[in-house]
Design a protein around this motif. Structure first.
Motif, PDB file in Angstrom:
ATOM      1  N   LYS A  91      11.270   6.921 -11.772  1.00 53.83           N
ATOM      2  CA  LYS A  91      11.106   5.506 -10.666  1.00 53.83           C
ATOM      3  C   LYS A  91       9.608   5.669 -10.133  1.00 53.83           C
ATOM      4  N   VAL A  92       9.097   4.466  -9.853  1.00 50.00           N
ATOM      5  CA  VAL A  92       7.887   4.205  -9.246  1.00 50.00           C
ATOM      6  C   VAL A  92       8.327   4.297  -7.851  1.00 50.00           C
ATOM      7  N   VAL A  93       7.685   5.111  -7.106  1.00 50.18           N
ATOM      8  CA  VAL A  93       7.941   5.473  -5.537  1.00 50.18           C
ATOM      9  C   VAL A  93       6.696   5.235  -4.966  1.00 50.18           C
ATOM     10  N   VAL A  94       6.488   4.335  -3.860  1.00 51.82           N
ATOM     11  CA  VAL A  94       5.335   3.980  -3.195  1.00 51.82           C
ATOM     12  C   VAL A  94       5.742   4.759  -1.728  1.00 51.82           C
TER      13      VAL A  94
ATOM     14  N   VAL B 291       3.146   6.522  -5.996  1.00 52.26           N
ATOM     15  CA  VAL B 291       1.867   5.874  -5.183  1.00 52.26           C
ATOM     16  C   VAL B 291       1.808   6.470  -3.930  1.00 52.26           C
ATOM     17  N   LEU B 292       0.709   7.243  -3.631  1.00 50.84           N
ATOM     18  CA  LEU B 292       0.707   8.010  -2.288  1.00 50.84           C
ATOM     19  C   LEU B 292      -0.158   7.156  -1.528  1.00 50.84           C
ATOM     20  N   CYS B 293       0.067   6.537  -0.396  1.00 53.54           N
ATOM     21  CA  CYS B 293      -0.980   5.872   0.348  1.00 53.54           C
ATOM     22  C   CYS B 293      -1.234   6.530   1.639  1.00 53.54           C
ATOM     23  N   GLY B 294      -2.421   6.282   2.212  1.00 56.73           N
ATOM     24  CA  GLY B 294      -2.937   7.100   3.582  1.00 56.73           C
ATOM     25  C   GLY B 294      -4.277   6.465   3.904  1.00 56.73           C
ATOM     26  N   THR B 295      -4.629   6.824   5.137  1.00 50.57           N
ATOM     27  CA  THR B 295      -5.903   6.540   5.561  1.00 50.57           C
ATOM     28  C   THR B 295      -7.260   7.005   5.159  1.00 50.57           C
ATOM     29  N   SER B 296      -6.741   8.509   4.847  1.00 51.60           N
ATOM     30  CA  SER B 296      -8.155   9.616   4.723  1.00 51.60           C
ATOM     31  C   SER B 296      -7.965   9.727   3.340  1.00 51.60           C
ATOM     32  N   TRP B 297      -8.981   9.805   2.350  1.00 50.01           N
ATOM     33  CA  TRP B 297      -9.174   9.893   1.096  1.00 50.01           C
ATOM     34  C   TRP B 297      -9.066  11.480   0.982  1.00 50.01           C
ATOM     35  N   ASP B 298      -9.615  12.220   1.635  1.00 45.51           N
ATOM     36  CA  ASP B 298      -9.791  13.588   1.688  1.00 45.51           C
ATOM     37  C   ASP B 298      -8.190  14.208   1.764  1.00 45.51           C
ATOM     38  N   LYS B 299      -7.572  13.727   2.783  1.00 42.54           N
ATOM     39  CA  LYS B 299      -6.154  14.410   2.822  1.00 42.54           C
ATOM     40  C   LYS B 299      -5.257  13.893   1.615  1.00 42.54           C
TER      41      LYS B 299
ATOM     42  N   VAL C 169      -1.913  -4.579  -1.456  1.00 42.38           N
ATOM     43  CA  VAL C 169      -0.675  -4.865  -2.197  1.00 42.38           C
ATOM     44  C   VAL C 169      -1.010  -5.024  -3.766  1.00 42.38           C
ATOM     45  N   ALA C 170      -2.403  -5.614  -4.001  1.00 39.93           N
ATOM     46  CA  ALA C 170      -2.475  -5.925  -5.423  1.00 39.93           C
ATOM     47  C   ALA C 170      -2.878  -4.459  -6.000  1.00 39.93           C
ATOM     48  N   GLU C 171      -3.611  -3.610  -5.231  1.00 38.64           N
ATOM     49  CA  GLU C 171      -3.747  -2.256  -5.970  1.00 38.64           C
ATOM     50  C   GLU C 171      -2.512  -1.445  -6.377  1.00 38.64           C
ATOM     51  N   VAL C 172      -1.837  -1.556  -5.248  1.00 40.20           N
ATOM     52  CA  VAL C 172      -0.435  -0.827  -5.458  1.00 40.20           C
ATOM     53  C   VAL C 172       0.526  -1.337  -6.633  1.00 40.20           C
ATOM     54  N   GLY C 173       0.450  -2.418  -6.680  1.00 40.63           N
ATOM     55  CA  GLY C 173       1.193  -3.296  -7.656  1.00 40.63           C
ATOM     56  C   GLY C 173       0.532  -2.937  -9.002  1.00 40.63           C
ATOM     57  N   GLU C 174      -0.589  -2.698  -9.047  1.00 41.91           N
ATOM     58  CA  GLU C 174      -1.271  -2.491 -10.227  1.00 41.91           C
ATOM     59  C   GLU C 174      -1.342  -1.169 -10.819  1.00 41.91           C
TER      60      GLU C 174
ATOM     61  N   PRO D 122       0.302  11.930  -9.278  1.00 46.61           N
ATOM     62  CA  PRO D 122       0.492  10.764  -8.221  1.00 46.61           C
ATOM     63  C   PRO D 122      -0.995   9.991  -8.364  1.00 46.61           C
ATOM     64  N   LYS D 123      -0.659   8.842  -7.970  1.00 49.95           N
ATOM     65  CA  LYS D 123      -1.685   7.951  -7.853  1.00 49.95           C
ATOM     66  C   LYS D 123      -2.037   7.690  -6.365  1.00 49.95           C
ATOM     67  N   LEU D 124      -3.170   7.643  -6.157  1.00 46.53           N
ATOM     68  CA  LEU D 124      -3.789   7.464  -4.735  1.00 46.53           C
ATOM     69  C   LEU D 124      -4.281   6.121  -4.489  1.00 46.53           C
ATOM     70  N   VAL D 125      -3.905   5.664  -2.988  1.00 43.17           N
ATOM     71  CA  VAL D 125      -4.337   4.270  -2.539  1.00 43.17           C
ATOM     72  C   VAL D 125      -4.618   4.487  -1.090  1.00 43.17           C
ATOM     73  N   ILE D 126      -5.787   4.044  -0.702  1.00 42.72           N
ATOM     74  CA  ILE D 126      -6.163   3.863   0.879  1.00 42.72           C
ATOM     75  C   ILE D 126      -5.397   2.753   1.462  1.00 42.72           C
ATOM     76  N   LEU D 127      -5.003   3.289   2.374  1.00 42.34           N
ATOM     77  CA  LEU D 127      -3.873   1.942   3.215  1.00 42.34           C
ATOM     78  C   LEU D 127      -4.057   2.541   4.669  1.00 42.34           C
ATOM     79  N   ASP D 128      -4.505   1.432   5.251  1.00 41.47           N
ATOM     80  CA  ASP D 128      -4.749   1.355   6.940  1.00 41.47           C
ATOM     81  C   ASP D 128      -3.973   0.090   7.462  1.00 41.47           C
ATOM     82  N   PHE D 129      -2.534   0.326   8.166  1.00 44.91           N
ATOM     83  CA  PHE D 129      -2.111  -0.839   8.595  1.00 44.91           C
ATOM     84  C   PHE D 129      -2.928  -1.324   9.694  1.00 44.91           C
ATOM     85  N   SER D 130      -3.628  -0.690  10.365  1.00 44.06           N
ATOM     86  CA  SER D 130      -4.487  -1.292  11.417  1.00 44.06           C
ATOM     87  C   SER D 130      -5.687  -2.295  10.957  1.00 44.06           C
TER      88      SER D 130
END
Length: 313
Positions: free
Chosen positions: A38-41, A65-73, A110-115, A93-101
Motif C-alpha cells: 500500500k502507498v502510505v503518506v 511517502v514520508l513528509c516533514g519540514t526538515s530534510w535532515d530529520k 500535492v503534485a510531488e506526493v502524487g507523483e 521510503p520516498k521523502l517530501v518536504i511539507l510545511d503546513f505553515s
C-alpha cells in the motif's frame, strides 16, 4: 447433561468475550501484513508518533511517502528505517518536504506526493501545533498559524489527493486528531478550535466519499506522553488530597507514541471510522458535554478559578 437455563446467559457472555478476544488478537497479528504494497503518506513523519507510524508501516511492507519540514530529520529517519531492512520485503521510503505553515506551497507538494507512486492508498494526517495560553494573549497571527497547521493544511492535502482516490474508487484518509477536537479545555482556545474544525471537516468528508469506497477515520487521543508530563507544559503539582489532586493525577496520563502508532495501523486495517484513546476522566467529560453541559461548564469554570486546577488543565 443439560445445562441449567440460568447458566446459559453467563456461558454466552463468556463465549462472546472469547470470540471477541480471538478476533482482536488475529486482527492485531494480521494488521502489518494488510498494508503490504500500500502507498502510505505520513505527514510530520519525523515526530514521535510519525516515526513510530513509519516504522510499523515500513515493517508491514508499505510503500512510504514520508513528509516533514526538515530534510535532515527525514534523511535520518530514512537511514534508521533502511539500515537493517530486508530490501526483498520492504520498500525504500520516498521523502517530501511539507510545511503546513506555508500554504502557498501546497499545490506543489500535492503534485510531488502524487507523483511518488502515481496514487495514494492511505493518507495519515499527523501534523499538529499545540498552544497553551489565555484567550486574550493569543495574537491573530498565531491563531492563523495554528489553523494552517492543524486544519487548513490537512484538509487541503486531503482534498488535493482525493481526486485520484475517487477515480480508483478506493483509499483511506486518517486524521490523528485530539480529544480537544470534541472537548474544549480552558487555555487551549486556539488549539481546540483548530481541532474542532478538523474533526468537523473529516466527519463531513467521511459521509461524502463513502459512495466511492473511500474510508475516513479519526483518532481522538489525549496528549502524547513520551516520558511523563505533557510536553511543553510547565506547571506546579496540585496539593495533596481533594478533587483537584485526583483530576491532576488523571491528567498526567497520556498516550505513548508507540501505542498511538499501533492504533493507527489497526484503524487502517480494520477501517474503523472513529477511535477514542482516553482515560475515564476525559470520557466522563465528553458524556457530560453531551448530556449535562451546564454541569461541565461549571466544573471547568471552577477549575479555572482554582490556581492549582488551572495550571493542571
Amino acid at each position: 447433561m443439560d445445562v441449567p437455563s440460568v447458566a446459559v446467559l453467563p456461558l454466552l457472555v463468556v463465549a462472546a468475550a472469547g470470540v471477541y478476544f480471538i478476533y482482536n488478537w488475529v486482527l492485531r497479528f494480521l494488521s502489518p501484513s494488510l498494508v503490504r504494497n500500500k502507498v502510505v503518506v505520513i505527514t510530520d513523519a519525523v515526530s514521535g508518533v510519525g516515526s513510530e507510524c513509519a516504522r510499523l508501516f515500513h515493517q508491514g511492507g508499505a510503500r512510504l511517502v514520508l513528509c516533514g519540514t526538515s530534510w535532515d530529520k527525514l534523511e535520518s529517519l530514512f537511514d534508521s528505517l533502511t539500515s537493517d531492512a530486508d530490501l526483498k520485503e520492504t520498500f525504500a521510503p520516498k521523502l517530501v518536504i511539507l510545511d503546513f505553515s506555508d500554504m502557498e506551497s501546497m499545490h506543489e507538494v500535492v503534485a510531488e506526493v502524487g507523483e511518488c507512486y502515481g496514487c495514494v492508498d492511505v493518507l495519515v494526517c499527523n501534523s499538529s501545533m499545540k498552544l497553551k495560553a489565555p484567550v486574550q494573549s493569543v495574537s491573530l497571527e498565531l491563531d492563523r498559524n495554528i489553523m494552517d497547521i492543524n486544519y487548513f493544511g490537512p484538509s487541503t492535502l486531503a482534498k488535493g489527493l482525493l481526486p485520484t482516490m475517487i477515480s480508483r474508487r478506493s483509499g483511506h484518509i486518517l486524521l490523528v486528531n485530539s480529544i480537544q477536537g470534541r472537548l474544549a479545555v480552558p487555555f487551549r482556545s486556539s488549539y481546540a478550535a483548530s481541532k474542532h474544525a478538523a474533526q468537523a471537516f473529516f466527519d463531513c468528508l467521511r459521509a461524502e466519499v463513502e459512495e466511492y469506497g473511500i474510508s475516513v477515520s479519526t483518532i481522538s487521543h489525549t496528549f502524547i506522553n513520551a516520558s511523563g508530563p505533557e510536553p511543553g507544559d510547565t506547571h506546579t503539582q496540585a496539593k495533596p488530597g481533594g478533587l483537584a489532586a485526583f483530576i491532576s493525577s488523571q491528567l498526567t496520563h497520556g498516550v505513548s507514541p508507540a501505542a498511538l502508532a499501533g492504533e493507527v495501523v489497526r484503524t487502517v486495517s480494520r477501517k474503523r471510522k472513529e477511535v477514542l484513546l482516553a482515560h475515564p476522566i476525559p470520557r466522563v467529560a465528553l458524556l457530560l458535554r453531551s448530556l449535562f453541559p451546564p454541569l461541565l461548564f461549571s466544573v471547568l469554570a471552577a477549575g479555572v478559578k482554582d490556581s492549582d486546577m488551572a495550571e493542571q488543565m
